[in-house]
Motif scaffolding. Structure first.
Motif, mmCIF file in Angstrom:
data_model
loop_
_atom_site.group_PDB
_atom_site.id
_atom_site.type_symbol
_atom_site.label_atom_id
_atom_site.label_comp_id
_atom_site.label_asym_id
_atom_site.label_seq_id
_atom_site.Cartn_x
_atom_site.Cartn_y
_atom_site.Cartn_z
ATOM 1 N N ALA B 156 21.398 -13.933 31.894
ATOM 2 C CA ALA B 156 20.482 -12.260 31.542
ATOM 3 C C ALA B 156 19.232 -12.106 32.399
ATOM 4 C CB ALA B 156 20.839 -12.206 30.662
ATOM 5 N N ALA B 160 20.021 -9.104 35.524
ATOM 6 C CA ALA B 160 19.333 -8.052 34.812
ATOM 7 C C ALA B 160 18.528 -7.274 36.370
ATOM 8 C CB ALA B 160 18.318 -7.998 33.766
ATOM 9 N N LEU B 181 21.179 -9.659 26.342
ATOM 10 C CA LEU B 181 21.234 -9.402 27.949
ATOM 11 C C LEU B 181 20.602 -8.369 27.966
ATOM 12 C CD1 LEU B 181 23.093 -8.840 29.992
ATOM 13 C CD2 LEU B 181 25.063 -8.052 28.826
ATOM 14 N N GLU B 184 16.358 -8.202 28.160
ATOM 15 C CA GLU B 184 16.702 -8.796 29.932
ATOM 16 C C GLU B 184 16.804 -7.339 30.745
ATOM 17 O OE1 GLU B 184 15.208 -10.856 30.929
ATOM 18 O OE2 GLU B 184 15.165 -12.234 29.537
ATOM 19 N N ILE B 185 17.655 -6.384 30.439
ATOM 20 C CA ILE B 185 17.820 -4.998 31.321
ATOM 21 C C ILE B 185 16.823 -4.153 30.748
ATOM 22 C CG2 ILE B 185 19.486 -2.566 30.664
ATOM 23 C CD1 ILE B 185 22.030 -4.876 30.910
#
Lengths: 116, 252
Positions: B156, B160, B181, B184-185
């Motif tokens: 991730a 990302a 995930l 991190e985005i």
């Protein structure tokens, strides 16, 4: 994620190490639910270790995780074109794969466009 | 019989399970921390610590050295030359804190795995249970979520930043577990909000991970969404420097 008719509202649905847990029929339903929940130009992203089209070039990590799915879950690791096919059948377009040499994982992304 | 085919790759594969077992043993007994804390080990210090024979300690150190987890250096002492084994950069992955890709919990998932398990589960007659849901009596356990977080977080962190989600307003991490995930985005896209959409039993576990990335305002908005539950998170950089990160958690 199975019980609710739609997902919470968002313009991107992420499935990280989720689709590999379930059989194809279940995954198609999940992708359909995401599609129905998405606005136009929204996207779905799928984080998975992919089996290479040339199986001999598949990373040992992806092949090993594929075996783990046999012993621990009900799904499998996918090839890129298998995910593209599943996405296309659901109505997604413009699939793309994002990878890095630093990780055996990839992200497959596809979009819901106007007219879909 | 062809004479030009080496048997080495075949032999490597046959003995791979022993190297895997060694890795499992060292993580379960926290021996990588022991090696790091003592600036390396000799066969003697490891054997004494683990209460192993010298032969067993030596064999396991050799195994991990050939796997690239340890490296050997020789030291000259008054009574001769001895080898010290220390962690390679790859081996130091086992020392990472849990929010940075520590693999120890993930490895421990496979403690019970054996060829017997594989052949049993491969059978068409076996009822396919879901290991993930069985770890917590119907929902993934904290141990499983921690294991998956360690296994996925590095991917991730790598992927990302190159996803180009700047125009995305809200990412829903479906079955997101620890939320690694979507966290991190959100870290890479300050204008993006995130939702961790999970079974109610997993939500308290995910909240712990979200709280770890907060600094000043650990507000996490948790709500019921029909059957499942959601954690709404919004993470903004105050300072975009990777050397000094400041997080704000806003709730929606």
């Amino acid at each position: 994620m199975f019980e609710d008719d739609l997902f919470p509202s968002g313009d991107c649905y992420a499935f990280g190490n989720v689709l590999h847990d379930w059989p194809d029929e279940v995954n198609k339903r999940l992708l359909e639910k995401a599609f129905q929940s998405l606005p136009t130009n929204g996207c779905v992203i799928i984080l998975e270790m992919l089996i290479n089209e040339d199986i001999g070039l598949t990373t040992k990590a992806a092949a090993g995780l594929n075996l783990v799915m046999v012993t621990n879950e009900q799904g499998r690791q996918y090839k890129e074109n298998e995910l593209y096919q599943m996405l296309s059948e659901t109505g997604y377009v413009d699939p793309q794969t994002i990878s890095s040499p630093l990780t055996p994982y990839s992200i497959v992304r596809a979009f819901k466009r106007r007219g879909a | 019989m062809p004479q030009d085919i080496s048997s080495t790759p075949l032999m490597d594969m046959i003995f791979a399970s022993y190297h895997h077992s060694t890795l499992l043993v060292f993580t379960r007994l926290d021996l990588f921390s022991f090696i790091n804390d003592n600036n390396g080990v000799t066969v003697e210090t490891l054997a004494n610590h683990a209460k192993w024979t010298y032969r067993a300690a030596s064999a396991m150190l050799i195994s991990l050295t050939t796997s690239g987890i340890l490296q050997e250096s020789s030291q000259t002492c008054n009574d001769g030359t001895s080898s010290t084994f220390n962690l390679t950069p790859l081996g130091k992955r086992f020392l990472l804190p849990e929010n940075a890709g520590n693999m120890n919990n993930f490895l421990d998932l496979f403690w019970e795995h054996s060829p017997k398990t594989l052949i049993e589960k491969a059978s068409i007659d076996t009822v396919k249970e879901n290991f993930m849901l069985n770890t917590g009596g119907g929902a993934p356990s904290e141990f499983f979520i921690n294991a998956m977080q360690g296994q996925t977080s590095f991917a991730a962190q790598v992927l990302a930043p190159i996803l180009n989600l700047e125009s995305t307003k809200r990412v829903v991490d479906v079955g997101g577990g620890s939320g690694t995930l979507v966290i991190e985005i959100c870290k890479n896209n300050p204008s993006t909000n995130g939702i961790i959409y999970e079974l109610p039993g997993v939500v308290p576990i995910a909240e712990k991970y979200v709280k770890k990335v907060s600094c000043a305002l650990p507000h996490i908005f948790t709500r019921k969404y029909n059957f499942n539950s959601c954690i709404d998170i919004s993470i903004s950089y105050c300072d975009n420097s990777f050397d000094r990160l400041t997080w704000l958690i806003k709730y929606k």
